[in-house]
Design a protein around this motif. Structure first.
Motif, PDB file in Angstrom:
ATOM      1  N   ILE A  74      -2.230  25.669   4.106  1.00 39.26           N
ATOM      2  CA  ILE A  74      -2.211  26.207   5.471  1.00 39.26           C
ATOM      3  C   ILE A  74      -3.258  25.507   6.337  1.00 39.26           C
ATOM      4  N   PHE A  75      -4.445  25.309   5.782  1.00 40.06           N
ATOM      5  CA  PHE A  75      -5.502  24.644   6.546  1.00 40.06           C
ATOM      6  C   PHE A  75      -5.089  23.212   6.900  1.00 40.06           C
ATOM      7  N   ALA A  76      -4.384  22.548   6.001  1.00 40.69           N
ATOM      8  CA  ALA A  76      -3.880  21.203   6.296  1.00 40.69           C
ATOM      9  C   ALA A  76      -2.886  21.245   7.457  1.00 40.69           C
ATOM     10  N   ARG A  77      -2.048  22.289   7.516  1.00 44.30           N
ATOM     11  CA  ARG A  77      -1.108  22.413   8.638  1.00 44.30           C
ATOM     12  C   ARG A  77      -1.840  22.702   9.947  1.00 44.30           C
ATOM     13  N   ARG A  81      -1.678  20.005  13.100  1.00 44.80           N
ATOM     14  CA  ARG A  81      -1.219  20.395  14.442  1.00 44.80           C
ATOM     15  C   ARG A  81      -2.312  20.255  15.492  1.00 44.80           C
ATOM     16  N   GLY A  82      -3.512  19.940  15.041  1.00 47.13           N
ATOM     17  CA  GLY A  82      -4.619  19.810  15.984  1.00 47.13           C
ATOM     18  C   GLY A  82      -5.053  21.126  16.588  1.00 47.13           C
ATOM     19  N   LEU A  83      -4.833  22.224  15.861  1.00 44.66           N
ATOM     20  CA  LEU A  83      -5.209  23.540  16.373  1.00 44.66           C
ATOM     21  C   LEU A  83      -6.718  23.737  16.277  1.00 44.66           C
ATOM     22  N   PRO A  84      -7.331  24.314  17.299  1.00 41.64           N
ATOM     23  CA  PRO A  84      -8.746  24.667  17.188  1.00 41.64           C
ATOM     24  C   PRO A  84      -8.915  25.754  16.120  1.00 41.64           C
ATOM     25  N   TYR A  85     -10.030  25.713  15.405  1.00 42.29           N
ATOM     26  CA  TYR A  85     -10.316  26.736  14.403  1.00 42.29           C
ATOM     27  C   TYR A  85     -11.807  26.996  14.358  1.00 42.29           C
ATOM     28  N   TRP A  86     -12.146  28.168  13.810  1.00 40.50           N
ATOM     29  CA  TRP A  86     -13.522  28.632  13.797  1.00 40.50           C
ATOM     30  C   TRP A  86     -13.846  29.301  12.464  1.00 40.50           C
ATOM     31  N   ALA A  87     -15.137  29.345  12.140  1.00 37.08           N
ATOM     32  CA  ALA A  87     -15.603  30.039  10.944  1.00 37.08           C
ATOM     33  C   ALA A  87     -15.819  31.528  11.199  1.00 37.08           C
ATOM     34  N   GLY A  95     -14.679  24.334  14.533  1.00 39.54           N
ATOM     35  CA  GLY A  95     -14.463  23.234  13.610  1.00 39.54           C
ATOM     36  C   GLY A  95     -15.030  23.448  12.224  1.00 39.54           C
ATOM     37  N   ARG A  96     -15.286  24.713  11.877  1.00 42.21           N
ATOM     38  CA  ARG A  96     -15.871  25.030  10.565  1.00 42.21           C
ATOM     39  C   ARG A  96     -15.056  26.118   9.880  1.00 42.21           C
ATOM     40  N   ILE A  97     -15.184  26.204   8.570  1.00 43.64           N
ATOM     41  CA  ILE A  97     -14.646  27.326   7.809  1.00 43.64           C
ATOM     42  C   ILE A  97     -15.836  28.107   7.272  1.00 43.64           C
ATOM     43  N   ASN A  98     -15.598  29.334   6.797  1.00 42.91           N
ATOM     44  CA  ASN A  98     -16.675  30.096   6.184  1.00 42.91           C
ATOM     45  C   ASN A  98     -16.440  30.203   4.680  1.00 42.91           C
ATOM     46  N   THR A  99     -17.492  30.580   3.967  1.00 42.44           N
ATOM     47  CA  THR A  99     -17.408  30.736   2.509  1.00 42.44           C
ATOM     48  C   THR A  99     -17.895  32.118   2.091  1.00 42.44           C
ATOM     49  N   ARG A 100     -17.547  33.112   2.886  1.00 44.66           N
ATOM     50  CA  ARG A 100     -17.966  34.482   2.598  1.00 44.66           C
ATOM     51  C   ARG A 100     -17.394  34.968   1.270  1.00 44.66           C
TER      52      ARG A 100
END
Length: 130
Positions: A74-77, A81-87, A95-100
């Motif tokens: 999913i993250f690759a998709r 698609r160039g979608l903005p993302y946040w942690a 532009g970050r993911i979290n590791t909670r």
């Protein structure tokens, strides 16, 4: 019988396009019509029932618990698609993911501004680092 969530209505400006957006991104079956809704079926038998409205959309939050492998797909998709993302849900850590909880999570928006989240560990299930 145990209480289970069966469906929730998602207000949208375009039920077909936005139901397809979520189904395609999450790798779910094609949305199916039911009455005035376009329904996206999740693997735990909960449906997101998209309903068009002419009113202003109030953004809601929808979180999807997935496996590590599904996260990668999913993250690759999202990235393709160039979608903005946040942690974070407040959109401060772009532009970050979290590791909670020892897993991974990321937030992104659908076309109507609903905040979608994918996470690999339920909140409170492990390591509390971010």
């Amino acid at each position: 019988m145990a209480v289970q969530l069966n469906h929730t209505i998602v207000a949208t400006t375009d039920k077909i396009a936005n139901a397809r957006f979520v189904a395609d991104l999450l790798g779910l079956p094609d949305p199916q019509p039911f009455g005035p809704f376009m329904c996206v079926q999740t693997s735990n038998d909960v449906t997101l029932d998209y309903l068009e409205t002419g009113e202003e959309i109030t953004p809601q939050h929808y979180a999807f618990l997935i496996s590590e492998g599904e996260f990668d797909e999913i993250f690759a998709r999202i990235q393709a698609r160039g979608l903005p993302y946040w942690a974070d849900p407040g959109h401060h850590e772009a532009g970050r993911i979290n590791t909670r909880d020892g897993g991974r999570g990321v937030y992104f928006d659908d076309p109507d501004g609903h905040v979608l989240e994918i996470l690999t560990r339920p909140y409170g299930s492990g390591d509390q680092s971010s």
